[in-house]
Design a protein around this motif. Structure first.
Motif, PDB file in Angstrom:
ATOM      1  N   PRO A  51     -52.129  -7.521  13.344  1.00  0.00           N
ATOM      2  CA  PRO A  51     -51.173  -8.267  14.094  1.00  0.00           C
ATOM      3  C   PRO A  51     -49.805  -7.475  14.676  1.00  0.00           C
ATOM      4  N   PRO A  52     -49.183  -8.089  15.999  1.00  0.00           N
ATOM      5  CA  PRO A  52     -48.295  -7.193  16.263  1.00  0.00           C
ATOM      6  C   PRO A  52     -46.995  -7.299  15.586  1.00  0.00           C
ATOM      7  N   THR A  53     -46.555  -5.940  15.412  1.00  0.00           N
ATOM      8  CA  THR A  53     -45.406  -5.777  14.644  1.00  0.00           C
ATOM      9  C   THR A  53     -44.550  -4.899  15.375  1.00  0.00           C
ATOM     10  N   PHE A  54     -43.375  -5.360  15.878  1.00  0.00           N
ATOM     11  CA  PHE A  54     -42.606  -4.851  16.661  1.00  0.00           C
ATOM     12  C   PHE A  54     -41.378  -3.855  15.861  1.00  0.00           C
ATOM     13  N   ILE A 111     -38.921   6.792  14.889  1.00  0.00           N
ATOM     14  CA  ILE A 111     -38.597   7.921  15.617  1.00  0.00           C
ATOM     15  C   ILE A 111     -39.719   8.441  16.459  1.00  0.00           C
ATOM     16  N   ARG A 112     -39.254   8.902  17.650  1.00  0.00           N
ATOM     17  CA  ARG A 112     -40.629   9.507  18.369  1.00  0.00           C
ATOM     18  C   ARG A 112     -41.001  10.812  17.814  1.00  0.00           C
ATOM     19  N   ARG A 113     -42.069  11.248  17.755  1.00  0.00           N
ATOM     20  CA  ARG A 113     -42.459  12.611  17.386  1.00  0.00           C
ATOM     21  C   ARG A 113     -42.586  13.803  18.366  1.00  0.00           C
ATOM     22  N   GLU A 114     -42.814  13.080  19.398  1.00  0.00           N
ATOM     23  CA  GLU A 114     -43.149  14.020  20.734  1.00  0.00           C
ATOM     24  C   GLU A 114     -41.985  14.986  21.070  1.00  0.00           C
ATOM     25  N   PRO A 115     -40.739  14.451  20.920  1.00  0.00           N
ATOM     26  CA  PRO A 115     -39.663  15.657  21.198  1.00  0.00           C
ATOM     27  C   PRO A 115     -39.835  16.803  20.394  1.00  0.00           C
ATOM     28  N   PHE A 116     -40.139  16.501  19.018  1.00  0.00           N
ATOM     29  CA  PHE A 116     -40.027  17.426  18.090  1.00  0.00           C
ATOM     30  C   PHE A 116     -41.370  18.481  18.023  1.00  0.00           C
ATOM     31  N   GLU A 117     -42.575  17.809  18.385  1.00  0.00           N
ATOM     32  CA  GLU A 117     -43.638  18.411  18.123  1.00  0.00           C
ATOM     33  C   GLU A 117     -44.069  19.330  19.478  1.00  0.00           C
ATOM     34  N   TYR A 118     -43.400  18.738  20.581  1.00  0.00           N
ATOM     35  CA  TYR A 118     -43.944  19.186  21.987  1.00  0.00           C
ATOM     36  C   TYR A 118     -42.820  19.729  22.917  1.00  0.00           C
ATOM     37  N   PHE A 133     -35.364   8.367  24.540  1.00  0.00           N
ATOM     38  CA  PHE A 133     -36.005   9.791  24.301  1.00  0.00           C
ATOM     39  C   PHE A 133     -36.067  10.257  22.902  1.00  0.00           C
ATOM     40  N   LEU A 134     -35.325   9.581  21.914  1.00  0.00           N
ATOM     41  CA  LEU A 134     -35.519   9.700  20.373  1.00  0.00           C
ATOM     42  C   LEU A 134     -36.188   8.851  19.603  1.00  0.00           C
ATOM     43  N   PHE A 135     -36.120   7.453  19.922  1.00  0.00           N
ATOM     44  CA  PHE A 135     -36.663   6.436  19.192  1.00  0.00           C
ATOM     45  C   PHE A 135     -37.651   5.689  20.220  1.00  0.00           C
ATOM     46  N   HIS A 136     -38.686   5.102  19.330  1.00  0.00           N
ATOM     47  CA  HIS A 136     -39.621   4.381  19.862  1.00  0.00           C
ATOM     48  C   HIS A 136     -39.651   2.729  19.236  1.00  0.00           C
ATOM     49  N   TYR A 137     -39.596   1.679  20.239  1.00  0.00           N
ATOM     50  CA  TYR A 137     -39.520   0.458  20.076  1.00  0.00           C
ATOM     51  C   TYR A 137     -40.776  -0.045  20.667  1.00  0.00           C
ATOM     52  N   GLY A 138     -41.467  -1.072  19.896  1.00  0.00           N
ATOM     53  CA  GLY A 138     -42.639  -1.712  20.113  1.00  0.00           C
ATOM     54  C   GLY A 138     -43.390  -2.034  19.343  1.00  0.00           C
ATOM     55  N   GLU A 139     -44.530  -2.628  19.590  1.00  0.00           N
ATOM     56  CA  GLU A 139     -45.694  -2.973  18.817  1.00  0.00           C
ATOM     57  C   GLU A 139     -46.529  -1.826  18.278  1.00  0.00           C
ATOM     58  N   ILE A 140     -46.735  -1.632  16.852  1.00  0.00           N
ATOM     59  CA  ILE A 140     -47.191  -0.357  16.277  1.00  0.00           C
ATOM     60  C   ILE A 140     -48.526  -0.430  16.946  1.00  0.00           C
ATOM     61  N   LEU A 148     -35.330   0.566  24.962  1.00  0.00           N
ATOM     62  CA  LEU A 148     -34.229   0.046  23.993  1.00  0.00           C
ATOM     63  C   LEU A 148     -33.612  -1.220  24.130  1.00  0.00           C
ATOM     64  N   SER A 149     -33.179  -1.364  25.575  1.00  0.00           N
ATOM     65  CA  SER A 149     -32.239  -2.483  25.564  1.00  0.00           C
ATOM     66  C   SER A 149     -32.765  -4.039  25.217  1.00  0.00           C
ATOM     67  N   GLN A 150     -34.433  -3.853  25.413  1.00  0.00           N
ATOM     68  CA  GLN A 150     -35.200  -5.326  25.002  1.00  0.00           C
ATOM     69  C   GLN A 150     -34.942  -5.483  23.626  1.00  0.00           C
ATOM     70  N   ALA A 151     -34.609  -4.359  22.675  1.00  0.00           N
ATOM     71  CA  ALA A 151     -34.509  -4.444  21.072  1.00  0.00           C
ATOM     72  C   ALA A 151     -33.212  -4.958  20.587  1.00  0.00           C
ATOM     73  N   VAL A 152     -32.024  -4.456  21.188  1.00  0.00           N
ATOM     74  CA  VAL A 152     -30.812  -4.559  20.803  1.00  0.00           C
ATOM     75  C   VAL A 152     -30.245  -6.133  21.152  1.00  0.00           C
ATOM     76  N   PRO A 153     -29.357  -6.652  20.279  1.00  0.00           N
ATOM     77  CA  PRO A 153     -28.771  -7.949  20.669  1.00  0.00           C
ATOM     78  C   PRO A 153     -27.730  -7.751  21.621  1.00  0.00           C
ATOM     79  N   PHE A 154     -27.124  -6.425  21.866  1.00  0.00           N
ATOM     80  CA  PHE A 154     -25.981  -6.305  22.692  1.00  0.00           C
ATOM     81  C   PHE A 154     -26.140  -6.578  23.996  1.00  0.00           C
ATOM     82  N   PHE A 155     -27.320  -6.223  24.445  1.00  0.00           N
ATOM     83  CA  PHE A 155     -27.688  -6.174  25.900  1.00  0.00           C
ATOM     84  C   PHE A 155     -28.641  -7.254  26.311  1.00  0.00           C
TER      85      PHE A 155
END
Length: 589
Positions: free
Chosen positions: A16-19, A23-30, A232-239, A246-253
């Motif tokens: 089931p969708p889980t938003f 952390i994005r692994r890619e900057p640290f791994e590549y 660049f550092l954080f992933h937001y979305g369905e697993i 990210l602006s779609q995730a925060v209540p501020f914007f």
């Protein structure tokens, strides 16, 4: 006969969708480059003035940017500001382009994400992305937990090597061999990355923030445009799905009018929201391991306490620890020995694959991928279909890797051969010995479609331009022999054309294209003249032998004897080379 691993034909189960926020692994791994002038360990004291210098040297690229106020900088400006060579400045841009988030939409993603190799410098890097990229260059990888018993010491990885006894006992590769069971798992590394960002997040926000416009107000705020660069550092979305801005995730914007810019938000509020929303490290861990079991925290990064960030590691099977979090957006092929494994697009969860601890096997990954890792393998042939971002090959021995990719990193490998179709120069990192590179040497019917899908250009192949960056990786927490930093890193040599051969993938593997669609029937990368001539020469000799056998004036009993002898010699070769296993495995498909 060795047990064969059957290829999967069904799609992975859908959850089931889980938003959530990860952390994005890619900057640290590549995205970590072992270039000393890129590593700043003093937080904002050096990076803040450098950020201002970037802004002074930047230029406007309104038609490409996420916001009309975005400023970008090219390789010349990066070279001048960081006082590095123009070659290394281009490498910074190429690497940043590799690890930027891809939102699956040209309008949402940074233009570097979809840039062709010859367009990267023209487009340049967004200064905010570049600052975050430089900040994480101070990251150190997690130190493996020490072994506890004599059995661990006796477990030599992966097998006896001709180099044993030649290198210092503290070399990275021998350390990994001795401690294979205790190398950090994927969960360990992700927990370590989480701890690092939790510690350094205030500094990162300070580098992106601007003073509030109110008089006598020293508060720092982030506009929605600058906030987006935290993607660049954080992933937001369905697993397991593509990330979202990210602006779609925060209540501020949320629900802000596109014709009227959203009001900037206090950096302190954004900091608190990020810390509260980030999925905890325990989500990646199949079990918690106490500080007593893991030993003292790593001294390599005094900012991060790792007592609770370390977890156990799987010792068998092809799915680590049976924990779904391990395959959140990554497919694992683990622990294969003396078998053939086939993975097609329908078998891949997410857009990333990790092949590790596989020995004396043939691994087919015939799918379009963004990222891939090959780790701790020996005496294997690994075919990776098409990789749109980067492939990393580490701590491997006597492995043949065949791939069509944007970029490849090779670190701490021995006696390996790489058959490459790559759009950027292969990067050689760390302690390597007797590496060879060669042109791409295979095809399968869906390869052209997969390359188009993930953006690998068949007209560019820089396989013969390896770049050795250094013997020591400053991001690696492993100890190194005294004086080894003064040793020139060993690069890779080109495979002799006479030793080059086409690798034939059975047509039945992955061949589920409709008859009406165009099929790829040949190598998509053009071979260099010497290698093409060698192939033609071998083909000509083979045809001459075939023709001689056909025209031979032999009696029927002599023909039967010749045919029987050829079958005997061929069967002996199959057993001696170990290819009989692959034949049985593929036949059983």
């Amino acid at each position: 006969m060795d047990e064969c691993v059957e290829p999967s034909t069904s799609s992975p189960p859908t959850a089931p969708p889980t938003f959530s926020l990860h952390i994005r692994r890619e900057p640290f791994e590549y995205g970590l480059l072992p270039i000393s002038k890129l590593i700043f360990t003093d937080g904002t004291s050096t990076l803040a003035p450098l950020r201002d210098k970037f802004f002074q040297l930047s230029f406007n690229k309104d038609s490409f940017s996420l916001s009309s106020s975005s400023l970008r900088i090219d390789a010349s400006g990066i070279s001048q500001a960081l006082e590095i060579s123009i070659e290394n400045a281009h490498l910074v841009l190429d690497t940043l382009a590799t690890v930027l988030p891809d939102y699956g939409d040209v309008g949402l993603s940074d233009p570097l994400v979809y840039a062709k190799p010859d367009e990267i410098d023209k487009i340049g890097a967004n200064v905010c992305d570049l600052i975050l990229f430089l900040y994480i260059q101070s990251y150190k990888k997690l130190l493996p937990r020490p072994h506890k018993d004599s059995a661990s010491i006796a477990d030599v990885w992966p097998s006896t090597s001709v180099f044993d006894g030649y290198l210092c006992a503290l070399s990275p590769l021998q350390f990994v061999r001795t401690n294979r069971r205790f190398m950090p798992s994927q969960a360990d590394e992700e927990a370590h990355q989480l701890s690092y960002l939790q510690k350094h997040l205030p500094n990162m926000l300070a580098l992106l923030a601007q003073p509030a416009e109110a008089e006598d107000d020293e508060a720092m705020v982030l506009s929605v445009d600058r906030f987006e660069h935290l993607g660049f550092l954080f992933h937001y979305g369905e697993i397991g799905s593509a990330t979202m801005p990210l602006s779609q995730a925060v209540p501020f914007f949320a629900n802000s009018d596109p014709d009227m810019p959203a009001v900037p938000v206090l950096a302190s509020l954004i900091h608190d929201w990020l810390l509260q929303s980030l999925s905890p490290a325990s989500e990646f861990s199949p079990e918690k391991v106490s500080a007593k079991e893991n030993g003292p925290p790593s001294a390599s990064d005094p900012d991060v306490t790792m007592a609770d960030a370390c977890t156990g590691i799987s010792k068998s099977g092809t799915t680590p620890c049976g924990n779904a979090a391990y395959s959140r957006d990554q497919t694992f092929v683990e622990g294969i020995s003396k078998a053939s494994v086939i993975k097609q697009a329908a078998d891949i969860r997410g857009c990333s694959v990790k092949v590790w601890n596989c020995h004396e096997s043939v691994i087919y990954i015939l799918a379009p991928l963004r990222y891939a890792v090959v780790y701790g393998c020996s005496d294997a042939t690994i075919i990776l279909g098409a990789i749109g971002k980067a492939l990393r090959v580490e701590h491997c021995e006597r492995v043949h890797v065949i791939t069509a990719a944007k970029r490849i990193y090779i670190a701490n490998c021995r006696e390996c051969t790489f058959f490459l179709g790559v759009n950027q120069r292969p990067l050689i990192l760390g302690d390597n010995h007797k590496l060879q590179v060669a042109p791409y040497n295979t095809y399968y019917t869906q390869l052209g479609q997969h390359m188009t899908q993930i953006g690998v250009d068949p007209n560019i192949n820089r396989w013969d331009e390896p770049l050795a960056l250094g013997m020591i990786d400053p991001h690696d927490s492993l100890s190194h022999p005294a004086g080894v930093s003064d040793v020139q890193a060993e690069s890779a040599s080109c495979l002799e054309p006479d030793n080059f051969m086409t690798f034939v993938i059975p047509r039945s593997l992955g061949d589920n294209m409709p008859e009406t669609e165009k099929r790829l029937e040949h190598n998509p990368f053009r071979l260099p003249v010497a290698y093409e001539a060698s192939q033609k020469k071998k083909s000509m000799v083979l045809n001459e032998i075939k023709q001689a056998l056909i025209e031979a004036q032999l009696e029927e009993n002599r023909k039967r004897e010749l045919n029987s002898a050829l079958h005997v010699y061929f069967k002996e070769w199959l057993y001696a080379s170990g290819n009989i296993r692959q034949l049985y495995c593929l036949q059983g498909d």
